[in-house]
Design a protein around this motif. Structure first.
Motif, PDB file in Angstrom:
ATOM      1  N   ASP A 163      -2.663   8.055  -8.466  1.00 23.22           N
ATOM      2  CA  ASP A 163      -3.611   7.437  -7.532  1.00 23.22           C
ATOM      3  C   ASP A 163      -4.076   8.435  -6.479  1.00 23.22           C
ATOM      4  O   ASP A 163      -5.243   8.418  -6.073  1.00 23.22           O
ATOM      5  N   LEU A 164      -3.162   9.309  -6.056  1.00 24.47           N
ATOM      6  CA  LEU A 164      -3.549  10.335  -5.086  1.00 24.47           C
ATOM      7  C   LEU A 164      -4.488  11.352  -5.721  1.00 24.47           C
ATOM      8  O   LEU A 164      -5.383  11.883  -5.053  1.00 24.47           O
TER       9      LEU A 164
ATOM     10  N   TYR B 176      -3.537   7.687   2.875  1.00 23.01           N
ATOM     11  CA  TYR B 176      -3.780   6.705   1.807  1.00 23.01           C
ATOM     12  C   TYR B 176      -2.466   6.057   1.366  1.00 23.01           C
ATOM     13  O   TYR B 176      -2.417   4.861   1.106  1.00 23.01           O
ATOM     14  N   TRP B 177      -1.388   6.849   1.315  1.00 20.15           N
ATOM     15  CA  TRP B 177      -0.089   6.270   0.950  1.00 20.15           C
ATOM     16  C   TRP B 177       0.416   5.314   2.030  1.00 20.15           C
ATOM     17  O   TRP B 177       0.979   4.261   1.732  1.00 20.15           O
TER      18      TRP B 177
ATOM     19  N   ASN C 207      -1.497   2.171   1.699  1.00 22.98           N
ATOM     20  CA  ASN C 207      -1.307   1.502   0.411  1.00 22.98           C
ATOM     21  C   ASN C 207       0.031   1.931  -0.180  1.00 22.98           C
ATOM     22  O   ASN C 207       0.082   2.652  -1.185  1.00 22.98           O
ATOM     23  N   GLN C 208       1.114   1.528   0.458  1.00 18.31           N
ATOM     24  CA  GLN C 208       2.429   1.958  -0.003  1.00 18.31           C
ATOM     25  C   GLN C 208       2.715   1.414  -1.396  1.00 18.31           C
ATOM     26  O   GLN C 208       2.394   0.275  -1.711  1.00 18.31           O
TER      27      GLN C 208
ATOM     28  N   LYS D  57      -6.720  10.658  -7.905  1.00 18.06           N
ATOM     29  CA  LYS D  57      -8.040  10.001  -7.892  1.00 18.06           C
ATOM     30  C   LYS D  57      -8.661  10.085  -6.509  1.00 18.06           C
ATOM     31  O   LYS D  57      -9.877  10.281  -6.374  1.00 18.06           O
ATOM     32  N   GLN D  58      -7.830   9.955  -5.468  1.00 19.33           N
ATOM     33  CA  GLN D  58      -8.332  10.080  -4.106  1.00 19.33           C
ATOM     34  C   GLN D  58      -8.855  11.475  -3.817  1.00 19.33           C
ATOM     35  O   GLN D  58      -9.801  11.649  -3.057  1.00 19.33           O
TER      36      GLN D  58
ATOM     37  N   VAL E 191       1.688   3.417  -4.022  1.00 14.78           N
ATOM     38  CA  VAL E 191       0.783   4.161  -4.893  1.00 14.78           C
ATOM     39  C   VAL E 191       1.537   5.310  -5.556  1.00 14.78           C
ATOM     40  O   VAL E 191       2.533   5.819  -5.038  1.00 14.78           O
ATOM     41  N   LYS E 192       1.048   5.747  -6.704  1.00 17.28           N
ATOM     42  CA  LYS E 192       1.660   6.825  -7.463  1.00 17.28           C
ATOM     43  C   LYS E 192       0.887   8.126  -7.280  1.00 17.28           C
ATOM     44  O   LYS E 192      -0.192   8.141  -6.661  1.00 17.28           O
TER      45      LYS E 192
END
Length: 397
Positions: free
Chosen positions: A46-47, A35-36, A39-40, A49-50, A42-43
C-alpha cells in the motif's frame, strides 16, 4: 551481504542536487509514515502505491527514481515493524514509536536509477534529478563483483563530503588457521578488555583525548552569528572532528575484534545491556566512548566470516563469583582485586573473564567435568578441549 564505501567527487552544483535528492527521500518517507498513522494496518504494498501517487501529485517528487521512492517507504515500514517487535518483546522503557525525520542524510537506490562506468571508477545517476557523473575515490575495488550483485546504492552526506555505499549480495568467507585456544573477554572502563589468560588491552579513550579540541570548536560555533556563512563553516569543522572520533573508535573496535577472532577458536563475551548502563550519567560518556556494542557486533560478524565460535553470556555474577571455587565474594565497584577464602587472588576483571569463559563453554555444550571429551569441536581437533581446560585452570601461588 557486504558493504563497500567510496567517496563521491563532483562539482558544487552536483552536491546541491544530491541534497535535493536526500530531501525528497525524507519527504517520501515522512509522507508514507503519515499515511500509516492515518490508516493503521496498511502493508508495504500500500505504501508502494502511495509512492506512485506522490510522484503524480508532486512534480519534484516524481524526479526521484521509483525504486528510490520505494526504498524510502521501506524505511517507514521498518520503523513501524521495529516498534511492534519492541512492544511484543516487552522491551523496557520507550518502545520507539516511529517519528518524522527532520535531518535525513542519505538516499537509497535499488537496482535502477544509477549506472557504473565500464572501468567502475565513475557513478552516474540517471533519474529525473540528473545529478550527473561522479568520480569514485577510495581503496575499495568493485571489479571483483558483477553489476547484478549490487543490490543497493546508498548516497550519504557527512561532514567531510559525500560518500556512496554499495550493498553487494555476496557471502564473505575467510580462511583461518586453527589455534586450539578458547578465551573469555570482560570489557571495562579502566581497560578496554581483560581476557581469561590475564592479557589486557588498554582503553584508547578517543573522545576524552579530543575533548579539548571539541570544546574549542564548540565555542567557535557559539560565537558566530546564527545563519551566517562563518557559523556554517564552524559547524562543519566541529562535525569533522566528531566524525574523526567516531571513525577512530570504529576502527579500533574492528581491529581489536579481528585480533581476538583470529587468535582464538572459541570466544565468550558479556551480553551487556548498554542501553540501561548509560542511564548512569556519571559513566555514560565513558561507556559510550568505549564502544562495547560495536566491539560485540564485530565479534559476532567476524566469527561467522572466519568460522569461529563466538557466544554471548549473561553478565550476572561474573564479577562476584570466584572462578576457582565458584563461591560468591561480594565486592563493590571500587574493589579491583578478587580475594577468596579458597586462596585465589586475582584482578577483578581477570576473575570475571575466567567466569565468562566457563559460562560460555557450558552454554556451548562443553562439559568441563569430563576430561578429554567435548560435545563441540569446530575444527575437529581432539586436543581443543584440553587447551580450553588449561585456559580455565586454577591459579598458582
Amino acid at each position: 551481504m557486504i558493504v563497500l564505501e567510496l567517496k563521491l567527487k563532483g562539482k558544487p552544483q552536483q552536491y546541491r542536487i544530491l541534497d535535493e535528492m536526500i530531501r525528497t527521500a525524507q519527504f517520501v518517507r515522512n509522507k508514507a509514515l503519515r499515511y500509516w498513522i492515518d490508516n493503521q494496518g496498511v502493508k508495504l504494498s500500500d505504501l508502494y502505491k502511495q509512492c506512485a501517487i506522490m510522484a503524480k501529485e508532486f512534480e519534484w517528487a516524481g524526479k526521484l527514481n521509483s525504486m528510490a521512492r520505494q526504498a524510502s517507504a521501506e524505511r517507514a515500514i521498518f520503523a513501524v515493524q521495529r516498534f511492534f517487535s519492541n512492544c511484543q518483546a516487552l522491551k523496557p522503557g520507550k518502545k520507539g514509536y516511529p517519528q518524522f525525520k527532520k535531518h535525513t542524510r542519505s538516499v537509497e537506490y535499488k537496482t535502477s536509477g544509477w549506472k557504473l562506468s565500464a572501468d567502475k571508477r565513475c557513478l552516474t545517476f540517471t533519474d529525473g534529478f540528473a545529478a550527473g557523473t561522479f568520480k569514485l575515490v577510495g581503496s575499495r575495488d568493485l571489479h571483483f563483483y558483477a553489476p547484478d550483485e549490487i543490490k543497493r546504492v546508498r548516497v550519504i552526506r557527512r561532514a567531510d563530503g559525500y560518500g556512496v555505499q554499495f550493498c553487494i549480495n555476496v557471502e564473505r568467507i575467510e580462511a583461518s588457521i586453527p589455534t586450539g585456544k578458547a578465551v573469555g573477554i570482560d570489557v571495562g572502563l579502566n581497560h578496554f578488555y581483560t581476557d581469561s589468560s590475564g592479557e589486557i588491552v588498554p582503553n584508547p579513550r578517543y573522545l576524552r583525548k579530543s575533548e579539548k579540541s571539541l570544546k574549542r570548536l564548540q565555542r567557535r560555533v557559539s560565537r558566530k552569528k546564527k545563519g551566517s556563512s562563518n557559523r556554517k563553516k564552524a559547524i562543519n569543522k566541529l562535525g569533522r572532528k566528531h566524525l574523526q572520533v567516531s571513525r577512530q573508535r570504529k576502527d579500533f573496535a574492528i581491529k581489536t575484534a579481528l585480533c581476538v577472532v583470529k587468535s582464538s577458536d572459541f570466544v565468550a563475551y558479556e551480553d551487556l545491556q548498554v542501553r540501561n548502563m548509560v542511564k548512569n550519567h556519571k559513566l555514560a560518556k565513558s561507556i559510550s566512548d568505549a564502544a562495547w556494542v560495536q566491539f560485540a557486533q564485530w565479534l559476532q560478524y567476524l566469527g561467522k566470516v572466519y568460522g569461529k565460535t563466538v557466544v554471548s553470556v549473561a553478565p550476572q555474577y561474573t564479577s562476584q563469583n570466584c572462578s576457582t571455587c565458584s563461591k560468591t565474594v561480594k565486592k563493590s565497584l571500587s574493589t579491583k582485586t578478587h580475594i577468596c577464602s579458597c586462596g585465589a587472588v586475582l584482578d577483578r576483571d581477570h576473575n570475571a573473564a575466567r567466569n565468562i569463559l566457563a559460562k560460555g563453554l557450558r552454554q556451548a555444550g562443553i562439559n568441563l567435568n569430563t576430561v578429554g571429551h567435548t560435545e563441540i569441536n569446530a575444527w575437529g581437533q581432539s586436543d581443543l578441549y584440553s587447551l580450553m581446560v588449561t585456559s580455565t585452570s586454577k591459579p598458582t601461588g
